[in-house]
Design an enzyme around this catalytic site. Sequence first.
Site, mmCIF file in Angstrom:
data_model
loop_
_atom_site.group_PDB
_atom_site.id
_atom_site.type_symbol
_atom_site.label_atom_id
_atom_site.label_comp_id
_atom_site.label_asym_id
_atom_site.label_seq_id
_atom_site.Cartn_x
_atom_site.Cartn_y
_atom_site.Cartn_z
ATOM 1 N N GLU A 1 -10.583 6.642 -1.949
ATOM 2 C CA GLU A 1 -10.957 6.914 -1.166
ATOM 3 C C GLU A 1 -12.307 6.213 -0.098
ATOM 4 O O GLU A 1 -12.174 5.977 1.030
ATOM 5 C CB GLU A 1 -11.118 8.513 -0.872
ATOM 6 C CG GLU A 1 -9.615 9.118 -1.042
ATOM 7 C CD GLU A 1 -8.743 8.799 -0.383
ATOM 8 O OE1 GLU A 1 -7.886 7.715 -0.183
ATOM 9 O OE2 GLU A 1 -8.333 10.566 -0.324
ATOM 10 N N ASP B 1 0.310 -1.638 0.124
ATOM 11 C CA ASP B 1 0.154 -0.119 0.272
ATOM 12 C C ASP B 1 0.829 1.043 -0.091
ATOM 13 O O ASP B 1 0.625 2.431 -0.387
ATOM 14 C CB ASP B 1 -1.022 -0.058 0.949
ATOM 15 C CG ASP B 1 -2.450 0.527 0.408
ATOM 16 O OD1 ASP B 1 -2.662 0.797 -0.169
ATOM 17 O OD2 ASP B 1 -2.950 1.181 1.575
ATOM 18 N N GLU C 1 -9.969 -3.246 -5.893
ATOM 19 C CA GLU C 1 -9.332 -3.129 -4.621
ATOM 20 C C GLU C 1 -9.999 -4.517 -3.639
ATOM 21 O O GLU C 1 -9.649 -4.440 -2.805
ATOM 22 C CB GLU C 1 -10.364 -2.122 -3.607
ATOM 23 C CG GLU C 1 -9.994 -0.530 -4.530
ATOM 24 C CD GLU C 1 -9.180 -0.002 -3.415
ATOM 25 O OE1 GLU C 1 -9.111 -0.576 -2.570
ATOM 26 O OE2 GLU C 1 -8.652 0.690 -3.591
ATOM 27 N N GLU D 1 -0.040 9.830 5.552
ATOM 28 C CA GLU D 1 -0.547 9.154 5.273
ATOM 29 C C GLU D 1 0.903 8.360 4.888
ATOM 30 O O GLU D 1 1.074 7.698 5.477
ATOM 31 C CB GLU D 1 -1.727 8.724 4.409
ATOM 32 C CG GLU D 1 -2.237 7.336 4.241
ATOM 33 C CD GLU D 1 -2.876 7.861 3.044
ATOM 34 O OE1 GLU D 1 -4.584 8.150 3.385
ATOM 35 O OE2 GLU D 1 -3.327 6.581 2.364
HETATM 36 C C1 NSP Z 1 -5.325 0.109 -2.927
HETATM 37 C C2 NSP Z 1 -5.734 1.829 -2.016
HETATM 38 N N1 NSP Z 1 -6.789 2.061 -2.163
HETATM 39 C C3 NSP Z 1 -7.440 2.728 -1.011
HETATM 40 C C4 NSP Z 1 -6.875 3.984 -0.276
HETATM 41 C C5 NSP Z 1 -6.752 4.976 0.694
HETATM 42 N N2 NSP Z 1 -5.936 6.135 -0.280
HETATM 43 C C6 NSP Z 1 -5.600 3.322 -0.269
HETATM 44 N N3 NSP Z 1 -4.369 3.634 0.550
HETATM 45 N N4 NSP Z 1 -4.749 2.000 -0.814
#
Ligand code: NSP
Length: 224
Positions: free
Chosen positions: A143, A50, A213, A91
Amino acid sequence: MEGIERTVMTDTWLKKHRQIYLGATRHPFILGIRDSSVDISSFKRWLGQDYIFVRAFVPFVASVLLKASKESYESADIDVLLGGLAALNDEIAWFKNEASKLGVALESVVPHPINLNYCRFLESITSPDVDYTRAITAFWAIETVYQQSFAHCLEEGSKTPDDLKQTCLRWGNDDFGQYCRALKSIADRQLAKASDDVVAKAEVNFLSILEHEVQFWNMSRGTV
Ligand SMILES: Cc1ncc(CN)c(N)n1
């Protein structure tokens, strides 16, 4: 137009594609966090992958901001998007800190093909050929999947382990929920005045995002 109910496009899609939406927001990886059964190696895999995704997400969000400044007459959109970029900055710092606590060497993580595929999709919607409506709608969807997924791990009845609660709060907190609602209302405003063709393309992107996702969670779980 008193008495006339207007169609809110994202609500229509959320109803129409409910099963796949739930597949993305109630995925076994998330349910494993919620019931405390997730294994730490999956969590670390998710963390490393991520981080790579979030770095690729930055130019996409910057492109949405650029489109807002050119195509939207609403200066409030810029404020929302700037808040989004600030959240991304936090983040990235959070990922580095979490990785160092868990002993994940971020610089040596090899991007998984599923992640690369999602990053390629992001790049495709970063193109100047993609209008603001499609870009902001994609941004809302990306998001929102995280917000809804992690908020689920904090709801009453969840057994999320204490050391994963901070992770869940990052996306599941009320401010992030409010921010996602702001993105949704911009997306719906744009969709309401868009051509059928743009709306149809935005819906296709919405579905692609949900699929990406789901794949991302599968990769994190180690089932692909
Ligand atoms: C795969 C994924 N999707 C969404 C997000 C949210 N910013 C993330 N951090 N990573």
